[in-house]
Design a protein around this motif. Structure first.
Motif, PDB file in Angstrom:
ATOM      1  N   ARG A 211       0.836  -1.351   0.029  1.00  0.00           N
ATOM      2  CA  ARG A 211       0.236   0.025   0.040  1.00  0.00           C
ATOM      3  C   ARG A 211       0.626   1.389  -0.090  1.00  0.00           C
ATOM      4  O   ARG A 211       1.959   1.384   0.707  1.00  0.00           O
ATOM      5  CB  ARG A 211      -0.770   0.065   1.200  1.00  0.00           C
TER       6      ARG A 211
ATOM      7  N   ALA B  55      -7.750   4.579  -2.850  1.00  0.00           N
ATOM      8  CA  ALA B  55      -7.354   2.957  -2.696  1.00  0.00           C
ATOM      9  C   ALA B  55      -7.182   2.697  -1.418  1.00  0.00           C
ATOM     10  O   ALA B  55      -6.871   1.523  -1.100  1.00  0.00           O
ATOM     11  CB  ALA B  55      -6.310   2.722  -3.849  1.00  0.00           C
ATOM     12  N   GLU B  56      -7.180   3.563  -0.510  1.00  0.00           N
ATOM     13  CA  GLU B  56      -6.471   3.293   0.928  1.00  0.00           C
ATOM     14  C   GLU B  56      -7.424   2.801   2.002  1.00  0.00           C
ATOM     15  O   GLU B  56      -7.048   1.815   2.371  1.00  0.00           O
ATOM     16  CB  GLU B  56      -6.134   4.861   1.319  1.00  0.00           C
TER      17      GLU B  56
ATOM     18  N   ASP C 139     -11.231   1.742   3.396  1.00  0.00           N
ATOM     19  CA  ASP C 139     -12.748   1.804   3.576  1.00  0.00           C
ATOM     20  C   ASP C 139     -13.263   1.912   4.945  1.00  0.00           C
ATOM     21  O   ASP C 139     -14.350   1.598   5.364  1.00  0.00           O
ATOM     22  CB  ASP C 139     -13.437   0.277   3.093  1.00  0.00           C
TER      23      ASP C 139
ATOM     24  N   LEU D  38     -12.941  -8.814  -5.893  1.00  0.00           N
ATOM     25  CA  LEU D  38     -12.456  -7.713  -5.035  1.00  0.00           C
ATOM     26  C   LEU D  38     -12.753  -6.570  -5.677  1.00  0.00           C
ATOM     27  O   LEU D  38     -12.540  -6.399  -6.815  1.00  0.00           O
ATOM     28  CB  LEU D  38     -10.919  -8.072  -4.801  1.00  0.00           C
TER      29      LEU D  38
ATOM     30  N   ARG E 223      -4.389 -13.123  13.083  1.00  0.00           N
ATOM     31  CA  ARG E 223      -3.383 -13.783  12.053  1.00  0.00           C
ATOM     32  C   ARG E 223      -2.687 -15.174  12.921  1.00  0.00           C
ATOM     33  O   ARG E 223      -2.909 -15.127  14.302  1.00  0.00           O
ATOM     34  CB  ARG E 223      -2.119 -12.662  12.157  1.00  0.00           C
ATOM     35  N   PRO E 224      -2.138 -15.944  12.371  1.00  0.00           N
ATOM     36  CA  PRO E 224      -1.496 -17.092  13.113  1.00  0.00           C
ATOM     37  C   PRO E 224      -0.543 -16.408  14.105  1.00  0.00           C
ATOM     38  O   PRO E 224      -0.377 -17.036  15.252  1.00  0.00           O
ATOM     39  CB  PRO E 224      -0.852 -17.949  11.991  1.00  0.00           C
TER      40      PRO E 224
ATOM     41  N   GLN F 115      -3.568  -4.552  -8.389  1.00  0.00           N
ATOM     42  CA  GLN F 115      -4.759  -4.769  -8.798  1.00  0.00           C
ATOM     43  C   GLN F 115      -4.700  -4.783 -10.469  1.00  0.00           C
ATOM     44  O   GLN F 115      -5.523  -5.612 -11.186  1.00  0.00           O
ATOM     45  CB  GLN F 115      -5.588  -4.003  -8.233  1.00  0.00           C
TER      46      GLN F 115
ATOM     47  N   GLU G 146     -11.581 -20.034  -6.198  1.00  0.00           N
ATOM     48  CA  GLU G 146     -10.617 -18.919  -5.391  1.00  0.00           C
ATOM     49  C   GLU G 146     -10.371 -18.067  -6.490  1.00  0.00           C
ATOM     50  O   GLU G 146     -10.816 -16.728  -5.902  1.00  0.00           O
ATOM     51  CB  GLU G 146      -9.258 -19.616  -5.225  1.00  0.00           C
ATOM     52  N   GLN G 147     -10.299 -18.149  -7.973  1.00  0.00           N
ATOM     53  CA  GLN G 147     -10.296 -17.230  -8.821  1.00  0.00           C
ATOM     54  C   GLN G 147     -11.535 -16.229  -8.836  1.00  0.00           C
ATOM     55  O   GLN G 147     -11.353 -15.047  -8.706  1.00  0.00           O
ATOM     56  CB  GLN G 147     -10.125 -17.994 -10.098  1.00  0.00           C
TER      57      GLN G 147
ATOM     58  N   MET H  32     -10.716 -22.733  -9.061  1.00  0.00           N
ATOM     59  CA  MET H  32     -11.686 -21.926  -9.930  1.00  0.00           C
ATOM     60  C   MET H  32     -12.253 -21.003  -8.907  1.00  0.00           C
ATOM     61  O   MET H  32     -12.481 -19.884  -9.364  1.00  0.00           O
ATOM     62  CB  MET H  32     -12.617 -22.762 -10.851  1.00  0.00           C
TER      63      MET H  32
ATOM     64  N   LEU I 171     -11.944  -3.087  -7.543  1.00  0.00           N
ATOM     65  CA  LEU I 171     -10.832  -2.388  -7.967  1.00  0.00           C
ATOM     66  C   LEU I 171     -11.032  -0.711  -7.324  1.00  0.00           C
ATOM     67  O   LEU I 171     -11.993  -0.494  -7.167  1.00  0.00           O
ATOM     68  CB  LEU I 171     -10.839  -2.374  -9.406  1.00  0.00           C
ATOM     69  N   PRO I 172      -9.869  -0.504  -7.222  1.00  0.00           N
ATOM     70  CA  PRO I 172     -10.008   0.912  -6.605  1.00  0.00           C
ATOM     71  C   PRO I 172     -10.871   2.173  -7.166  1.00  0.00           C
ATOM     72  O   PRO I 172     -10.464   2.207  -8.544  1.00  0.00           O
ATOM     73  CB  PRO I 172      -8.634   1.425  -6.231  1.00  0.00           C
TER      74      PRO I 172
ATOM     75  N   GLU J 173      -6.085   5.949  -9.907  1.00  0.00           N
ATOM     76  CA  GLU J 173      -6.937   5.447  -8.964  1.00  0.00           C
ATOM     77  C   GLU J 173      -6.947   6.096  -7.791  1.00  0.00           C
ATOM     78  O   GLU J 173      -7.713   6.627  -7.188  1.00  0.00           O
ATOM     79  CB  GLU J 173      -6.703   3.970  -8.743  1.00  0.00           C
ATOM     80  N   VAL J 174      -5.714   6.541  -7.508  1.00  0.00           N
ATOM     81  CA  VAL J 174      -5.643   7.573  -6.089  1.00  0.00           C
ATOM     82  C   VAL J 174      -5.220   8.993  -6.710  1.00  0.00           C
ATOM     83  O   VAL J 174      -5.313   9.799  -5.840  1.00  0.00           O
ATOM     84  CB  VAL J 174      -4.395   6.891  -5.198  1.00  0.00           C
TER      85      VAL J 174
ATOM     86  N   ASN K 176     -11.652 -13.829  -5.977  1.00  0.00           N
ATOM     87  CA  ASN K 176     -10.476 -12.921  -6.137  1.00  0.00           C
ATOM     88  C   ASN K 176     -11.058 -11.655  -7.178  1.00  0.00           C
ATOM     89  O   ASN K 176     -10.824 -10.515  -6.876  1.00  0.00           O
ATOM     90  CB  ASN K 176      -9.308 -13.362  -6.741  1.00  0.00           C
ATOM     91  N   LEU K 177     -11.579 -12.180  -8.067  1.00  0.00           N
ATOM     92  CA  LEU K 177     -12.003 -11.292  -8.993  1.00  0.00           C
ATOM     93  C   LEU K 177     -13.275 -10.237  -8.600  1.00  0.00           C
ATOM     94  O   LEU K 177     -13.481  -9.005  -9.087  1.00  0.00           O
ATOM     95  CB  LEU K 177     -12.655 -11.955 -10.548  1.00  0.00           C
TER      96      LEU K 177
ATOM     97  N   PHE L 159      -2.811  -7.969 -11.885  1.00  0.00           N
ATOM     98  CA  PHE L 159      -4.048  -9.188 -11.680  1.00  0.00           C
ATOM     99  C   PHE L 159      -5.048  -9.119 -12.643  1.00  0.00           C
ATOM    100  O   PHE L 159      -5.483  -9.918 -12.989  1.00  0.00           O
ATOM    101  CB  PHE L 159      -4.355  -9.056  -9.997  1.00  0.00           C
TER     102      PHE L 159
ATOM    103  N   GLN M 283      -7.144  -6.456  12.599  1.00  0.00           N
ATOM    104  CA  GLN M 283      -6.624  -7.722  11.873  1.00  0.00           C
ATOM    105  C   GLN M 283      -5.451  -8.354  12.360  1.00  0.00           C
ATOM    106  O   GLN M 283      -5.369  -9.703  12.054  1.00  0.00           O
ATOM    107  CB  GLN M 283      -5.998  -6.830  10.602  1.00  0.00           C
TER     108      GLN M 283
END
Lengths: 182, 335
Positions: free
Chosen positions: A44, B17-18, B20, B10, B61-62, A52, B3-4, B1, B12-13, A170-171, B7-8, A55, B57
Motif C-alpha cells: 500500500r 485505494a486506501e 474503507d 475484489l 493472524r496465526p 490490482q 478462488e479465482q 476456480m 478495484l480501487p 485510481e489515487v 478474487n475477481l 492481476f 486484523q
C-alpha cells in the motif's frame, strides 16, 4: 507540494505507464511457478494499485488461480521510533495461505530498500512462502540495504535530492511518473 | 476456480485505494497522554478508531506479533482491582513487542505510605515509556501527566471520572456492527452516577454525532448530565424504544453503600434486561456490556449469550484500540 523553483521532468506519460504495467504483468506470467501456487501482493498504497492492475491483466488473459493480496508495512517500518513519526495504519489483506506460495511483491518505486525489507518481514509473519519475487515500476537506485528488484519496468538515474513521484489514476487522478529536483 | 472467482470480486480501487473505514485518519493524534475522551477532538477520536481497524486484523493472524514497540517498556500501575483491563493492555503491549511490567501496588511501598508521585517517579526511573494507570481518585492520571513529560500516561480508569479506552472500544464495537456512529441512538442503562465507562461513552459518542440516552433509577442519574447534551429516562421502556445500541453497565455492589435503590431484586425487576425487554429496542439493536457481567441482575443469561450480544467482541476490540493507543502515543509530537 513542489516549490515554484523546483524542476519537474515527466519520465512517463499515461501510455508508457500502461505499457510498463503490461511489462510487469508479463514478467509475472513468464515466471509463474510450475508446481506451486502464486500470489500477487501489492504494498500500500501505489504498489497495491499496481498489483490490482497486473492481476486484472492476468485474469483477462485467462490466467486463473492466482491470489491477490495487499500489504500495509507501516507497523514494520524502522523509523517509527524517531520523534514525531506517526504514519497512518492501513489494512493488510492476505486471505490465503502463504506457505509454499510464490509471491510476486509489487511496489511503485524501489529506493533505499527499507520498504522492501519491511514488506518481507510483514509477509513472512503469515507463513513461509516458496519464493518472493520483487517487481517494481521504477528503480531509482541509491540502495541502503542489499535488496534488488527481480524486475524493474523503468530504471532512472537520480540524485539524492530528486523525488520520483509515481501518479496513478485510481489515487492521483492521472497516470504519470515525474522526476522532481528540489 | 472458486478462488479465482472470489478474487475477481475484489473491488478495484475507485478514487481512494486506501481505506474503507468510516473513520477519517486525516487528523494526527499529537497528545502524549490518553487521559480522557472529553479533551479529545472529533478528529483525534476518529484517528484512534481508524488505526484500531488495522490492529484488529493482526489479532486474527496465526502470528499475533508486530515489531512496532520493540524496546519500549509499559508499566501497569493499578491502585484498584482489575482483571480484564489490565490483561487487555498486557496482551496489546505484547502484541506490539513492548515489554510489560506489572507493578503490584498492594505489595509495594505504596502500602507503606509512599505518595502517588513518588511511586510513579520510581516507575519512570525504572525505564518506563508508558504508564497504564488505574486509580480510585478522579484526576489522578491528570495529576501525574502534568508532572511527567517524558512518560506517556494511559488512564485505565480514574474513580468515577473516565475510562477512555473502554469508551473507545465500545464506540469501535458499535462501528464494526453498525458501520456508522452518526445518527445512532445509544441507550446507556444502569448506574450512571458511579460509572466512568458511561462518562467516556457520553463524551466520545456525542462528539461523533450519536444520540445518547441515560436510563436508570433517578438516584443513579445525576441531573446535571443533561448539560452534556444527552436525554435521561427513568423508565426502561421509554429509554429502549427505538435504540440502536443498548450499553448495560454493571451494578457496582462495592459502590452501593449509600442505599441508592431499595434492593438488587427491585433493580432487576425494573431495569434488568430480559429477552422481552430487549425487544423494546430496534430489532437489530446490539447489546453491550463492559464486563464483568452480573448474570441475572443487569442482564439475563440468554440475552448475554444471545445473537445481539457483543460482549466477547468487545474484549477482542479492546486489545485493538489499546494497541492503537500505545502506537499513537509512541509517535506523538507533543512533549
Amino acid at each position: 507540494m513542489t516549490s515554484p523553483d523546483s524542476n519537474v521532468r515527466r519520465i512517463c506519460d499515461q501510455d508508457s505507464v500502461e505499457s510498463s504495467v503490461a511489462e510487469l504483468a508479463s514478467y509475472v506470467l513468464n515466471n509463474l511457478p510450475a508446481n506451486n501456487r502464486a500470489a500477487i501482493v501489492g504494498i500500500r498504497t501505489r504498489g497495491w494499485v499496481l498489483a490490482q492492475r497486473v492481476f486484472k491483466r492476468l485474469a483477462d488473459s485467462g490466467q486463473a488461480g492466482i491470489e491477490l493480496g495487499a500489504l500495509d508495512i507501516t507497523l514494520y517500518r524502522d523509523d517509527l521510533s524517531t520523534l514525531g513519526s506517526q504514519p497512518i495504519v492501513g489494512k493488510t489483506e492476505i486471505n490465503f495461505p502463504i506457505d509454499g506460495c510464490t509471491v510476486f511483491l509489487l511496489d511503485d518505486v524501489i529506493y533505499t530498500g527499507r520498504t522492501v525489507r519491511a514488506a518481507i518481514d510483514a509477509l513472512i509473519e503469515f507463513g513461509r512462502p516458496a519464493a518472493i519475487r520483487l517487481a517494481v515500476l521504477v528503480d531509482r537506485g541509491h540502495r541502503e540495504y542489499p535488496i534488488n528488484a527481480d524486475h524493474a519496468a523503468i530504471e532512472v538515474e537520480t540524485t539524492a535530492d530528486n523525488i520520483v513521484e509515481v501518479r496513478l489514476l485510481e489515487v492521483d487522478g492521472e497516470d504519470a511518473v515525474d522526476l522532481i529536483t528540489r | 476456480m472458486t478462488e479465482q472467482q472470489s478474487n475477481l470480486d475484489l473491488p478495484l480501487p475507485t478514487g481512494s485505494a486506501e481505506s474503507d473505514s468510516i473513520f477519517s485518519a486525516a487528523t494526527p493524534y499529537q497528545k502524549r497522554h490518553l487521559l480522557d475522551l472529553e479533551s479529545l477532538s472529533r478528529g483525534e477520536l476518529e484517528r484512534i478508531l481508524h488505526d484500531s481497524e488495522g490492529f484488529r486484523q493482526v489479532l486474527f493472524r496465526p502470528v499475533k506479533k508486530l515489531p512496532t514497540l520493540r524496546g519500549k517498556t509499559v508499566v501497569s500501575l493499578f491502585f484498584e482491582n482489575s482483571t480484564r483491563t489490565r490483561t487487555s493492555f498486557e496482551v496489546a503491549a505484547k502484541a506490539l513487542s513492548a515489554d510489560i511490567i506489572n507493578f503490584s501496588v498492594s505489595t509495594s511501598s505504596v502500602s507503606k505510605g509512599e505518595s502517588l508521585y513518588d511511586t510513579a517517579d520510581t516507575v519512570k526511573a525504572l525505564g518506563a515509556d508508558f504508564i497504564v494507570m488505574r486509580h480510585h481518585s478522579a484526576g489522578a492520571p491528570h495529576f501525574l501527566a502534568n508532572l511527567m513529560k517524558e512518560v506517556s500516561i494511559l488512564n485505565a480508569g480514574d474513580g468515577c471520572h473516565e475510562h477512555p479506552t473502554q469508551g473507545l472500544l465500545d464506540i469501535f464495537t458499535i462501528a464494526q456492527r453498525k458501520k456508522r456512529i452518526e445518527g445512532l441512538t445509544v441507550a446507556i442503562v444502569g448506574d450512571i452516577l458511579h460509572s466512568r465507562v458511561a462518562r467516556s461513552n457520553i463524551w466520545g459518542l456525542t462528539k461523533l454525532g450519536a444520540k445518547v440516552r441515560l436510563v436508570g433509577p433517578r438516584t443513579l442519574i445525576p441531573t446535571c448530565f443533561k448539560d452534556l447534551g444527552v436525554e435521561t429516562h427513568y423508565k426502561l421502556k421509554d429509554g429502549l424504544e427505538g435504540a440502536d445500541v443498548i450499553n448495560v453497565l454493571r451494578i457496582q455492589r462495592e459502590r452501593m453503600e449509600a442505599n441508592l435503590f431499595p434492593s438488587i431484586r427491585e433493580y432487576v425487576l425494573m431495569y434488568g434486561i430480559t429477552k422481552k425487554r430487549l425487544a423494546w429496542a430496534k430489532s437489530d439493536a446490539i447489546l453491550m456490556h463492559p464486563g464483568p457481567v452480573n448474570r441475572g441482575i443487569e442482564v439475563d443469561q440468554d440475552v448475554a449469550d444471545g445473537p445481539q450480544s457483543t460482549i466477547t467482541e468487545q474484549v477482542t476490540n479492546g486489545i485493538a484500540v489499546r494497541m492503537a493507543a500505545l502506537y499513537l502515543l509512541a509517535g506523538a509530537r507533543d512533549t
